[in-house]
Motif scaffolding. Structure first.
Motif, short mmCIF file in Angstrom:
data_model
loop_
_atom_site.label_atom_id
_atom_site.label_comp_id
_atom_site.label_asym_id
_atom_site.label_seq_id
_atom_site.Cartn_x
_atom_site.Cartn_y
_atom_site.Cartn_z
N GLY A 101 36.07 -11.26 29.52
CA GLY A 101 35.51 -11.16 30.85
C GLY A 101 36.51 -11.14 31.98
O GLY A 101 36.13 -11.25 33.14
N ALA A 102 37.81 -11.00 31.69
CA ALA A 102 38.78 -10.86 32.76
C ALA A 102 38.55 -9.53 33.48
O ALA A 102 38.17 -8.55 32.87
N ASP A 103 38.78 -9.52 34.78
CA ASP A 103 38.54 -8.31 35.57
C ASP A 103 39.74 -7.37 35.56
O ASP A 103 39.59 -6.16 35.76
N ASP A 104 40.92 -7.92 35.35
CA ASP A 104 42.13 -7.09 35.31
C ASP A 104 43.24 -7.92 34.67
O ASP A 104 43.05 -9.10 34.39
N TYR A 105 44.38 -7.28 34.43
CA TYR A 105 45.50 -8.01 33.86
C TYR A 105 46.81 -7.47 34.43
O TYR A 105 46.89 -6.35 34.92
N GLY A 150 35.64 -1.06 38.09
CA GLY A 150 36.76 -1.98 38.06
C GLY A 150 37.02 -2.62 36.71
O GLY A 150 38.11 -3.12 36.48
N ARG A 151 36.04 -2.62 35.83
CA ARG A 151 36.24 -3.24 34.51
C ARG A 151 37.09 -2.32 33.65
O ARG A 151 36.82 -1.12 33.54
N VAL A 152 38.12 -2.87 33.03
CA VAL A 152 39.00 -2.08 32.16
C VAL A 152 38.45 -2.10 30.75
O VAL A 152 38.18 -3.17 30.19
N PRO A 169 39.12 8.67 40.77
CA PRO A 169 38.71 7.27 40.70
C PRO A 169 38.93 6.62 39.34
O PRO A 169 38.67 5.42 39.19
N ILE A 170 39.39 7.37 38.35
CA ILE A 170 39.58 6.80 37.02
C ILE A 170 41.03 6.37 36.86
O ILE A 170 41.95 7.17 36.99
N ARG A 171 41.21 5.08 36.59
CA ARG A 171 42.56 4.51 36.45
C ARG A 171 42.91 4.33 34.99
O ARG A 171 42.14 3.81 34.21
N SER A 172 44.10 4.81 34.62
CA SER A 172 44.62 4.58 33.28
C SER A 172 45.38 3.27 33.24
O SER A 172 46.22 3.01 34.11
N TYR A 181 40.86 2.53 30.20
CA TYR A 181 40.53 3.14 31.49
C TYR A 181 39.55 2.27 32.26
O TYR A 181 38.80 1.47 31.71
N SER A 182 39.56 2.48 33.60
CA SER A 182 38.56 1.84 34.45
C SER A 182 38.16 2.80 35.57
O SER A 182 38.92 3.73 35.89
#
Length: 232
Positions: free
Chosen positions: A102-106, A175-177, A218-221, A227-228
């Motif tokens: 459940g972490a939102d990012d790292y 935002g979720r990876v 808007p898609i982040r690698s 991806y998010s």
């Protein structure tokens, strides 16, 4: 009224046992107009997080007393507070476990403090908008699951069925990876013909169609993870 809003600074808890790094993070958060508390031990972290009314937790993976994964797991049982995991471990499994809990990012050490602040602002924007209705993660993009239609700025995106399913899965969870295997489960639960690396090809096609339609990406690698969908 504007003056009152300016006084409300995001509250951040940094759980990090490296004193020098924690001080750097603290200074950067203060410069970014955020209020910061610090813990250097994992044992009291869960209680502090659940009782502290924090907006964001920056949580180290390796901590004395109780590690970051266990803290994240316990916190997620009763709180959806934004969490950024920080780790010196580069193995993919550790990153994925942290995100699945459940972490939102790292962030992987060493990292730029400026990148931390940028990630923190993005995560805070997402968490503050989490109460908005599902599917409203971007005013530019609209998804119609009944008609299998996606539009960007009102213009039709000519997506294939699988591209639509993949974009919709990311869009609904801004935002979720997600790892490739997680996206397989979310977007194609019944499709045995799709494999992990096929995700990359579909993402490439989706990006091309979005960029050519609206000059937007808007898609982040996320290197080593997946991806998010980050509309901001």
């Amino acid at each position: 009224m504007p003056e009152e809003e300016e006084k409300i600074a995001p509250r951040v808890l940094v759980v990090e046992d490296e004193t020098a790094l924690a001080e750097i993070m603290r200074d950067y958060f203060i410069d970014a107009d955020m209020a910061v508390d610090h813990l250097d031990h994992g044992t009291p972290a869960v209680e502090a997080i659940l009782c502290g009314s924090y907006d964001l937790i920056v949580l180290d993976l390796m901590l004395p007393g109780k590690d970051g994964l266990e803290i994240c797991r316990e916190v997620r049982q009763s709180s959806d507070v934004a969490i950024i995991m920080v780790t010196a471990k580069v193995e993919e499994i550790d990153r994925l476990i942290g995100l699945e809990l459940g972490a939102d990012d790292y962030l992987c050490k060493p990292f730029s403090p400026r990148e931390l602040i940028a990630r923190a602002r993005t995560v805070l924007r997402r968490s503050r908008g989490a109460s908005t209705e599902a599917g409203s993660s971007s005013s530019r993009l609209s998804i119609d699951t009944t008609g299998w239609i996606a539009r960007l700025d009102g213009k039709l995106l000519n997506l294939t069925r699988r591209e639509f399913q993949l974009l919709e899965a990311l869009y609904r969870r801004p935002g979720r990876v997600f790892s490739r295997s997680q996206l397989l489960d979310l977007a194609f639960p019944q499709d045995s013909e799709i494999f992990d690396r096929t995700i990359d090809s579909h993402i490439k096609n989706i990006r091309h169609k979005i960029k050519s339609t609206g000059d937007w990406d808007p898609i982040r690698s996320v290197y080593g993870v997946g991806y998010s969908f980050d509309p901001e």
